[in-house]
Scaffold this active site. Sequence first.
Site: not given
Length: 250
Positions: A67, A128
């Site tokens: 991610c 993120h």
Amino acid sequence: MSSDMTHDSRSDTETGTSRPNFLVVMTDDQGPWALTRTMPELVTPTVDELVETGTIFDNFYCASPVCSPARASLLTGRMPSAHGVHDWLIPGEEQPDPHEEEYLGGLLTLPEVLHEAGYVCAMSGKWHVGTSRRPAPGFDFWYAHRKGGGPYFDAPIWDDHGNKRDEPRYFTDAVADEACRFLDDYASGNVAGRTTSNSPFYMQVNFTAPHHPWVGSHPQELCDLYSGCDFASAPPGAAASLVQTSHGIL
């Protein structure tokens, strides 16, 4: 990930030329095999259209396909060893000493460069790579997940004033809806108080799908598409998980 350079961008009033708009669409944790050309069981008409009308990079390489580092590389153009994000990041509010950090602070990003060049920049969905409470440098429009993932209903988000709240919409739909809201604002000539009449745009649409959670997390009409499916075309490890969820658990 998919990107598109649209051709109906605004004119540059200084040079008299037309500059492209940029639309970057990111899915989350999607295996390279999870396309209908290799898994015909999937029902993904929009992705199929992108594949049919675009280009597939079969030798595309990501130094850290996780991610946070992958997103940081996309934004900075740097390897993880250079931008310093080496793994997925625990959200600030889940730290023992809750705080929000800007992991890319001091690093020049693509949205910053484009913003300085006159682009209107937008982000809808998953960030993120540090705090998402306020728009990251370079962005004019901002709709953000508070963390890196989580439930698809009542997803944790920040509102326009930087307050915590839960998103009542199915999050995948909400990300798309907010992206469309940006386009409506852009077309009207005003985004967050900025006049857009002569500016092209850059937009990131960052979905959390198809990342888990899967069980009890999606509209029934989508789950029904795969009822009883054995996912015979999936790699063995992935197939076991998919079959388990498709046979009633999902």
